[in-house]
Design a protein around this motif. Structure first.
Motif, mmCIF file in Angstrom:
data_model
loop_
_atom_site.group_PDB
_atom_site.id
_atom_site.type_symbol
_atom_site.label_atom_id
_atom_site.label_comp_id
_atom_site.label_asym_id
_atom_site.label_seq_id
_atom_site.Cartn_x
_atom_site.Cartn_y
_atom_site.Cartn_z
ATOM 1 N N THR A 1 0.783 8.053 1.299
ATOM 2 C CA THR A 1 0.699 7.318 0.026
ATOM 3 C C THR A 1 0.368 5.849 0.284
ATOM 4 O O THR A 1 -0.187 5.171 -0.569
ATOM 5 C CB THR A 1 2.028 7.404 -0.748
ATOM 6 O OG1 THR A 1 3.078 6.849 0.060
ATOM 7 C CG2 THR A 1 2.369 8.822 -1.121
ATOM 8 N N LEU A 2 0.718 5.367 1.484
ATOM 9 C CA LEU A 2 0.528 3.948 1.802
ATOM 10 C C LEU A 2 -0.947 3.620 2.016
ATOM 11 O O LEU A 2 -1.446 2.616 1.502
ATOM 12 C CB LEU A 2 1.347 3.583 3.041
ATOM 13 C CG LEU A 2 2.837 3.958 2.917
ATOM 14 C CD1 LEU A 2 3.567 3.726 4.222
ATOM 15 C CD2 LEU A 2 3.508 3.177 1.802
ATOM 16 N N ILE A 3 -1.668 4.465 2.736
ATOM 17 C CA ILE A 3 -3.108 4.210 2.924
ATOM 18 C C ILE A 3 -3.831 4.332 1.583
ATOM 19 O O ILE A 3 -4.823 3.650 1.328
ATOM 20 C CB ILE A 3 -3.728 5.137 4.011
ATOM 21 C CG1 ILE A 3 -5.118 4.619 4.414
ATOM 22 C CG2 ILE A 3 -3.807 6.576 3.582
ATOM 23 C CD1 ILE A 3 -5.754 5.374 5.564
ATOM 24 N N MET A 4 -3.301 5.166 0.676
ATOM 25 C CA MET A 4 -3.917 5.318 -0.646
ATOM 26 C C MET A 4 -3.794 4.033 -1.463
ATOM 27 O O MET A 4 -4.719 3.633 -2.162
ATOM 28 C CB MET A 4 -3.291 6.501 -1.383
ATOM 29 C CG MET A 4 -3.682 7.813 -0.743
ATOM 30 S SD MET A 4 -2.678 9.203 -1.287
ATOM 31 C CE MET A 4 -3.248 10.471 -0.139
ATOM 32 N N MET A 5 -2.619 3.373 -1.353
ATOM 33 C CA MET A 5 -2.469 2.097 -2.057
ATOM 34 C C MET A 5 -3.433 1.050 -1.498
ATOM 35 O O MET A 5 -4.060 0.297 -2.249
ATOM 36 C CB MET A 5 -1.042 1.557 -1.932
ATOM 37 C CG MET A 5 -0.891 0.228 -2.669
ATOM 38 S SD MET A 5 0.557 -0.709 -2.224
ATOM 39 C CE MET A 5 1.843 0.239 -2.987
ATOM 40 N N ILE A 6 -3.567 1.022 -0.170
ATOM 41 C CA ILE A 6 -4.466 0.057 0.465
ATOM 42 C C ILE A 6 -5.904 0.310 0.006
ATOM 43 O O ILE A 6 -6.663 -0.620 -0.274
ATOM 44 C CB ILE A 6 -4.377 0.167 2.018
ATOM 45 C CG1 ILE A 6 -2.941 0.007 2.505
ATOM 46 C CG2 ILE A 6 -5.282 -0.849 2.702
ATOM 47 C CD1 ILE A 6 -2.209 -1.155 1.931
ATOM 48 N N ALA A 7 -6.267 1.588 -0.092
ATOM 49 C CA ALA A 7 -7.617 1.957 -0.554
ATOM 50 C C ALA A 7 -7.831 1.533 -2.008
ATOM 51 O O ALA A 7 -8.929 1.126 -2.394
ATOM 52 C CB ALA A 7 -7.825 3.456 -0.398
ATOM 53 N N ALA A 8 -6.773 1.618 -2.812
ATOM 54 C CA ALA A 8 -6.881 1.171 -4.210
ATOM 55 C C ALA A 8 -7.121 -0.334 -4.266
ATOM 56 O O ALA A 8 -7.827 -0.834 -5.146
ATOM 57 C CB ALA A 8 -5.610 1.534 -4.970
ATOM 58 N N PHE A 9 -6.560 -1.062 -3.313
ATOM 59 C CA PHE A 9 -6.651 -2.526 -3.313
ATOM 60 C C PHE A 9 -7.972 -3.020 -2.720
ATOM 61 O O PHE A 9 -8.563 -3.977 -3.209
ATOM 62 C CB PHE A 9 -5.466 -3.117 -2.522
ATOM 63 C CG PHE A 9 -5.323 -4.610 -2.673
ATOM 64 C CD1 PHE A 9 -4.929 -5.165 -3.883
ATOM 65 C CD2 PHE A 9 -5.578 -5.460 -1.607
ATOM 66 C CE1 PHE A 9 -4.798 -6.544 -4.032
ATOM 67 C CE2 PHE A 9 -5.452 -6.843 -1.741
ATOM 68 C CZ PHE A 9 -5.058 -7.385 -2.962
ATOM 69 N N ALA A 10 -8.427 -2.382 -1.654
ATOM 70 C CA ALA A 10 -9.591 -2.901 -0.926
ATOM 71 C C ALA A 10 -10.823 -2.016 -1.022
ATOM 72 O O ALA A 10 -11.878 -2.373 -0.494
ATOM 73 C CB ALA A 10 -9.225 -3.103 0.545
ATOM 74 N N GLY A 11 -10.704 -0.871 -1.683
ATOM 75 C CA GLY A 11 -11.834 0.063 -1.779
ATOM 76 C C GLY A 11 -11.752 1.121 -0.696
ATOM 77 O O GLY A 11 -11.594 0.802 0.483
ATOM 78 N N ARG A 12 -11.859 2.384 -1.100
ATOM 79 C CA ARG A 12 -11.650 3.482 -0.149
ATOM 80 C C ARG A 12 -12.614 3.425 1.038
ATOM 81 O O ARG A 12 -12.205 3.529 2.186
ATOM 82 C CB ARG A 12 -11.772 4.834 -0.858
ATOM 83 C CG ARG A 12 -11.496 5.995 0.096
ATOM 84 C CD ARG A 12 -12.154 7.302 -0.303
ATOM 85 N NE ARG A 12 -12.174 8.193 0.861
ATOM 86 C CZ ARG A 12 -13.189 8.291 1.702
ATOM 87 N NH1 ARG A 12 -14.288 7.555 1.542
ATOM 88 N NH2 ARG A 12 -13.128 9.112 2.739
ATOM 89 N N ASP A 13 -13.903 3.256 0.757
ATOM 90 C CA ASP A 13 -14.891 3.316 1.854
ATOM 91 C C ASP A 13 -14.672 2.193 2.859
ATOM 92 O O ASP A 13 -14.743 2.408 4.071
ATOM 93 C CB ASP A 13 -16.317 3.276 1.297
ATOM 94 C CG ASP A 13 -16.642 4.541 0.507
ATOM 95 O OD1 ASP A 13 -15.846 5.504 0.587
ATOM 96 O OD2 ASP A 13 -17.672 4.567 -0.193
ATOM 97 N N PHE A 14 -14.400 0.995 2.347
ATOM 98 C CA PHE A 14 -14.165 -0.161 3.221
ATOM 99 C C PHE A 14 -12.910 0.059 4.081
ATOM 100 O O PHE A 14 -12.903 -0.210 5.288
ATOM 101 C CB PHE A 14 -14.046 -1.433 2.369
ATOM 102 C CG PHE A 14 -13.925 -2.710 3.165
ATOM 103 C CD1 PHE A 14 -14.542 -2.862 4.409
ATOM 104 C CD2 PHE A 14 -13.206 -3.781 2.650
ATOM 105 C CE1 PHE A 14 -14.434 -4.060 5.125
ATOM 106 C CE2 PHE A 14 -13.083 -4.974 3.366
ATOM 107 C CZ PHE A 14 -13.696 -5.110 4.604
ATOM 108 N N VAL A 15 -11.859 0.586 3.457
ATOM 109 C CA VAL A 15 -10.605 0.818 4.187
ATOM 110 C C VAL A 15 -10.788 1.888 5.260
ATOM 111 O O VAL A 15 -10.343 1.721 6.402
ATOM 112 C CB VAL A 15 -9.452 1.192 3.218
ATOM 113 C CG1 VAL A 15 -8.260 1.779 3.954
ATOM 114 C CG2 VAL A 15 -9.029 -0.038 2.427
ATOM 115 N N MET A 16 -11.466 2.983 4.918
ATOM 116 C CA MET A 16 -11.655 4.041 5.911
ATOM 117 C C MET A 16 -12.520 3.549 7.077
ATOM 118 O O MET A 16 -12.292 3.899 8.236
ATOM 119 C CB MET A 16 -12.251 5.299 5.268
ATOM 120 C CG MET A 16 -11.364 5.950 4.196
ATOM 121 S SD MET A 16 -9.613 6.138 4.632
ATOM 122 C CE MET A 16 -9.664 7.576 5.700
#
Length: 349
Positions: free
Chosen positions: A311-326
């Protein structure tokens, strides 16, 4: 969005078993959301990204030594008891997890001391590993809590396979921890040292505090593919009037407002109103933040590196954008950043 959208290969050796030698010398990956660029720094360099009047918001929860070991009556089998939350102060009733759970049934007694001064009786089953215990202790409430603290062990996450060491009592706790009630540390804050806090202060950066008592739900795997079906466990949060005002002033002044950790971000997002104001609040949150999400308070955040499909990586993806975070996580694996509670950090601007 699906759970599998947040999967990546994480080599086991990148899970941090120990903290960095000095709190503020963990590595820091800096993500710029506007330019989608990545920099590699040390955590103490965080001070270079902020100016006078900017605000850091910390979660001041304090971890208590929640892991106890008892022996089952008659058989003497060793049982781990993980204290989750106190249900009733008067009757000393607690929600706990037990391991191995198959051996523990309603009516069983567990003995924690040779002299039988601390005993617990199982009075209910809550989940497969969950039990409700009533502690039997002949003494005041303060003495009872002191006994739990004396017998308890720092609740390092299960992925850390080594034994708890004396230094964990201090290192698995932020230096600004005040309000006891967490069973896991808000780990982004572990990187702040007294020296770094002083440097931020000298630069004119402001601080605010909120409280979220981190529960074990933080580590629960997501069992469903459709994220809208996942239910977060509730955690208790507090924001007082004074800190709400500090936060609102920084937002109004259009300053950089940095949430230190996902727990701080969840607290802010739970208590923000539609007009982007924070109000004093005491209650429970089970807010699950995943893309897309419109963040109302913080415009930057600090976080550790999280495990796949959490759930934590999902929040980060919501904040910074999924593609950029991955992409950043691929880079982190390549650059051998350390992951999870004792791992390295990320600053997202």
């Amino acid at each position: 969005m699906k759970t599998s959208d947040f999967n990546f290969d994480l080599p086991a050796e990148l899970l941090a078993e120990h903290p960095s030698e000095h709190r503020d010398e963990a590595r820091l990956m800096v993500l710029d959301r506007k330019t989608e660029t990545i920099q590699h720094k040390l955590f103490k360099d965080v001070v270079d990204y902020f100016d006078e009047g900017d605000l850091f918001i910390f979660n001041n929860t304090k971890v208590f030594p929640a892991r106890l070991y008892g022996n089952k009556e008659k058989t003497g089998a060793k049982i781990e008891v993980f204290l989750l939350r106190e249900l009733d102060k008067e009757t000393r009733v607690w929600d706990v997890l037990v391991d191995p759970a198959r051996k523990i049934r309603i009516g069983n007694k567990l003995f924690f001391t040779e002299d039988e001064s601390l005993v617990a009786e199982v009075i209910d089953n809550t989940t497969s590993r969950g039990r409700t215990l009533r502690f039997l202790f002949d003494g005041s409430y303060e003495e009872f809590r002191a006994k739990l603290k004396e017998l308890g062990e720092t609740p390092l996450p299960k992925y850390i396979k080594r034994d708890v060491e004396p230094e964990d009592a201090e290192r698995y706790q932020t230096i600004y921890a005040k309000v006891e009630g967490a069973v896991a540390a808000p780990t982004a804050g572990l990187h702040f040292s007294k020296h770094l806090m002083k440097r931020l202060e000298i630069k004119g950066i402001d601080f605010a505090e909120v409280t979220l008592h981190v529960g074990l739900g933080t580590f629960n795997p997501i069992e469903v593919e459709d994220l809208s079906k996942h239910k977060m466990e509730s955690e208790e949060i507090f924001i007082d009037e004074k800190n709400a005002q500090i936060i609102n002033n920084a937002v109004e002044a259009n300053r950089r407002v940095c949430a230190v950790g996902t727990t701080t971000m969840r607290t802010l997002e739970t208590s923000v109103s539609s007009n982007k104001k924070i109000s004093a609040f005491h209650g429970w949150t089970n807010k699950f933040i995943y893309p897309p999400h419109d963040f109302g308070v913080a415009n930057c955040m600090i976080t550790n590196f999280h495990t796949p499909k959490s759930t934590l990586i999902m929040m980060i993806a919501a904040f910074a954008g999924r593609d950029f975070v991955m992409h950043a996580y691929e880079e982190a694996v390549k650059e051998k950043y350390k992951f999870y509670s004792y791992g390295d950090a990320m600053l997202i601007l």
